[in-house]
Design an enzyme around this catalytic site. Structure first.
Site, PDB file in Angstrom:
ATOM      1  N   LYS A  45      37.915  72.192  36.334  1.00  0.00           N
ATOM      2  CA  LYS A  45      37.028  71.045  36.265  1.00  0.00           C
ATOM      3  C   LYS A  45      35.664  71.438  35.719  1.00  0.00           C
ATOM      4  O   LYS A  45      34.877  70.597  35.319  1.00  0.00           O
ATOM      5  CB  LYS A  45      36.826  70.436  37.666  1.00  0.00           C
ATOM      6  N   GLY A  46      35.377  72.741  35.746  1.00  0.00           N
ATOM      7  CA  GLY A  46      34.022  73.231  35.505  1.00  0.00           C
ATOM      8  C   GLY A  46      33.389  72.817  34.190  1.00  0.00           C
ATOM      9  O   GLY A  46      32.177  72.689  34.101  1.00  0.00           O
ATOM     10  N   GLU A 101      34.798  76.066  27.779  1.00  0.00           N
ATOM     11  CA  GLU A 101      34.895  76.638  29.126  1.00  0.00           C
ATOM     12  C   GLU A 101      33.505  76.705  29.756  1.00  0.00           C
ATOM     13  O   GLU A 101      32.490  76.814  29.057  1.00  0.00           O
ATOM     14  CB  GLU A 101      35.554  78.027  28.987  1.00  0.00           C
ATOM     15  N   ASP A 102      33.454  76.610  31.076  1.00  0.00           N
ATOM     16  CA  ASP A 102      32.154  76.689  31.761  1.00  0.00           C
ATOM     17  C   ASP A 102      31.607  78.111  31.766  1.00  0.00           C
ATOM     18  O   ASP A 102      30.496  78.365  31.333  1.00  0.00           O
ATOM     19  CB  ASP A 102      32.245  76.121  33.196  1.00  0.00           C
ATOM     20  N   ASP A 105      34.057  84.991  33.011  1.00  0.00           N
ATOM     21  CA  ASP A 105      33.655  86.016  33.978  1.00  0.00           C
ATOM     22  C   ASP A 105      34.422  87.306  33.652  1.00  0.00           C
ATOM     23  O   ASP A 105      33.950  88.143  32.893  1.00  0.00           O
ATOM     24  CB  ASP A 105      33.943  85.484  35.382  1.00  0.00           C
ATOM     25  N   PHE A 152      26.825  84.706  41.663  1.00  0.00           N
ATOM     26  CA  PHE A 152      27.653  83.507  41.556  1.00  0.00           C
ATOM     27  C   PHE A 152      26.731  82.334  41.222  1.00  0.00           C
ATOM     28  O   PHE A 152      25.654  82.200  41.807  1.00  0.00           O
ATOM     29  CB  PHE A 152      28.404  83.250  42.871  1.00  0.00           C
ATOM     30  N   VAL A 153      27.115  81.497  40.271  1.00  0.00           N
ATOM     31  CA  VAL A 153      26.244  80.391  39.848  1.00  0.00           C
ATOM     32  C   VAL A 153      26.930  79.043  40.039  1.00  0.00           C
ATOM     33  O   VAL A 153      28.156  78.942  40.012  1.00  0.00           O
ATOM     34  CB  VAL A 153      25.794  80.558  38.381  1.00  0.00           C
ATOM     35  N   ASP A 159      31.049  74.942  40.360  1.00  0.00           N
ATOM     36  CA  ASP A 159      31.073  74.659  41.793  1.00  0.00           C
ATOM     37  C   ASP A 159      31.244  75.919  42.632  1.00  0.00           C
ATOM     38  O   ASP A 159      31.640  76.975  42.141  1.00  0.00           O
ATOM     39  CB  ASP A 159      32.263  73.755  42.111  1.00  0.00           C
ATOM     40  N   ARG A 165      28.569  70.575  41.661  1.00  0.00           N
ATOM     41  CA  ARG A 165      28.859  70.345  40.245  1.00  0.00           C
ATOM     42  C   ARG A 165      27.839  69.391  39.626  1.00  0.00           C
ATOM     43  O   ARG A 165      27.608  69.398  38.426  1.00  0.00           O
ATOM     44  CB  ARG A 165      30.258  69.736  40.066  1.00  0.00           C
TER      45      ARG A 165
HETATM   46  P1  IMP Z   1      37.631  84.602  34.639  1.00  0.00           P
HETATM   47  O1  IMP Z   1      39.083  84.333  34.451  1.00  0.00           O
HETATM   48  O2  IMP Z   1      37.379  85.772  35.543  1.00  0.00           O
HETATM   49  O3  IMP Z   1      36.857  84.726  33.336  1.00  0.00           O
HETATM   50  O4  IMP Z   1      37.052  83.406  35.475  1.00  0.00           O
HETATM   51  C1  IMP Z   1      36.681  82.242  34.901  1.00  0.00           C
HETATM   52  C2  IMP Z   1      36.662  81.099  35.897  1.00  0.00           C
HETATM   53  O5  IMP Z   1      36.211  81.518  37.195  1.00  0.00           O
HETATM   54  C3  IMP Z   1      35.669  80.059  35.432  1.00  0.00           C
HETATM   55  O6  IMP Z   1      36.315  79.110  34.629  1.00  0.00           O
HETATM   56  C4  IMP Z   1      35.192  79.472  36.723  1.00  0.00           C
HETATM   57  O7  IMP Z   1      36.059  78.438  37.126  1.00  0.00           O
HETATM   58  C5  IMP Z   1      35.308  80.586  37.726  1.00  0.00           C
HETATM   59  N1  IMP Z   1      33.995  81.259  37.919  1.00  0.00           N
HETATM   60  C6  IMP Z   1      33.695  82.534  37.599  1.00  0.00           C
HETATM   61  N2  IMP Z   1      32.424  82.833  37.923  1.00  0.00           N
HETATM   62  C7  IMP Z   1      31.909  81.707  38.460  1.00  0.00           C
HETATM   63  C8  IMP Z   1      30.591  81.373  38.990  1.00  0.00           C
HETATM   64  O8  IMP Z   1      29.629  82.175  39.027  1.00  0.00           O
HETATM   65  N3  IMP Z   1      30.448  80.100  39.437  1.00  0.00           N
HETATM   66  C9  IMP Z   1      31.450  79.178  39.418  1.00  0.00           C
HETATM   67  N4  IMP Z   1      32.677  79.441  38.927  1.00  0.00           N
HETATM   68  C10 IMP Z   1      32.904  80.699  38.457  1.00  0.00           C
HETATM   69 MG    MG Z   2      36.750  77.195  35.311  1.00  0.00          MG
END
Ligand code: IMP
Ligand code: MG
Length: 183
Positions: A45-46, A101-102, A105, A152-153, A159, A165
């Site tokens: 949803k981000g 994408e939001d 990470d 964490f943001v 969220d 959100r």
């Molecule tokens: P990745 O697969 O580790 O790159 O994670 C990506 C997903 O993790 C993002 O689409 C977010 O949904 C979630 N995420 C990672 N870090 C954060 C954060 O700091 N705040 C909120 N959601 C996060």
């Molecule tokens: Mg996400």
């Protein structure tokens, strides 16, 4: 859902900075796709806030679709296993697709989605991420809004346990320490 234990911390990116950067990204996308029709794919949803603003800063005809994914494991940490919860409605074969994408990470979600969507033979497949974690692997990300530190943001779509959100800024989330939870 009950509020997560912790507090909204300092503003990392304010509303003016978000608006200015999204406008720049929209201009870049507009120039790069030279009049072509674009399909924006938001990762729920981000990405919903970012994508709605970005779509209105792109001066091209766009269509929009969404996917939902979930990663197994703890809520603030991805373990690299991604599962498709909602697939696309639109057939992307032969289309110019921009994945929105939001935050990237670990990069596991993006890597999985690129492989998953790439198999459907889009004409092109690019990635636009509002945020990228400092130190993350970014060679498969074409457009980046901001780089953020390891905190964490939340806000502007992002969220913690479905909260915050709706904030119009990106803030650090400060989880409660164990001692403060016992006070
Ligand atoms: P990745 O697969 O580790 O790159 O994670 C990506 C997903 O993790 C993002 O689409 C977010 O949904 C979630 N995420 C990672 N870090 C954060 C954060 O700091 N705040 C909120 N959601 C996060
Ligand atoms: Mg996400």
């Amino acid at each position: 859902m009950t509020a997560p234990a912790g507090n909204i911390g300092r503003v990392l990116v304010d509303a003016d900075q978000l608006a200015a950067r999204v406008r720049e990204l929209g201009t870049q996308v507009t120039n790069d796709y030279g009049g072509r029709r674009l399909l924006l794919v938001g990762v729920l949803k981000g990405a919903f806030v970012f994508m709605s603003d970005l779509a209105r800063e792109i001066r091209l005809p766009v269509e929009i679709d969404f996917m939902a994914v979930s990663s197994y494991g703890a809520s603030t940490q991805s373990n690299g296993v991604v599962r498709i919860v909602k697939d696309l409605d639109i057939d992307i074969a032969g289309r110019d697709v921009l994945l929105v994408e939001d935050i990237v990470d670990s990069g596991a979600t993006m890597e999985y989605l690129l492989r998953f969507l790439g198999e459907r033979q889009p004409a092109s497949l690019a990635v636009c991420a509002l945020l990228v974690r400092e130190g993350a692997k970014t060679d498969n990300i074409d457009y980046v809004g901001f780089s953020v530190p390891s905190d964490f943001v939340v806000g502007y779509g992002l969220d913690v346990a479905e909260h915050y959100r709706e904030l119009n800024t990106i803030n650090v989330f400060e989880p409660a320490t164990e001692s403060s939870g016992l006070a």
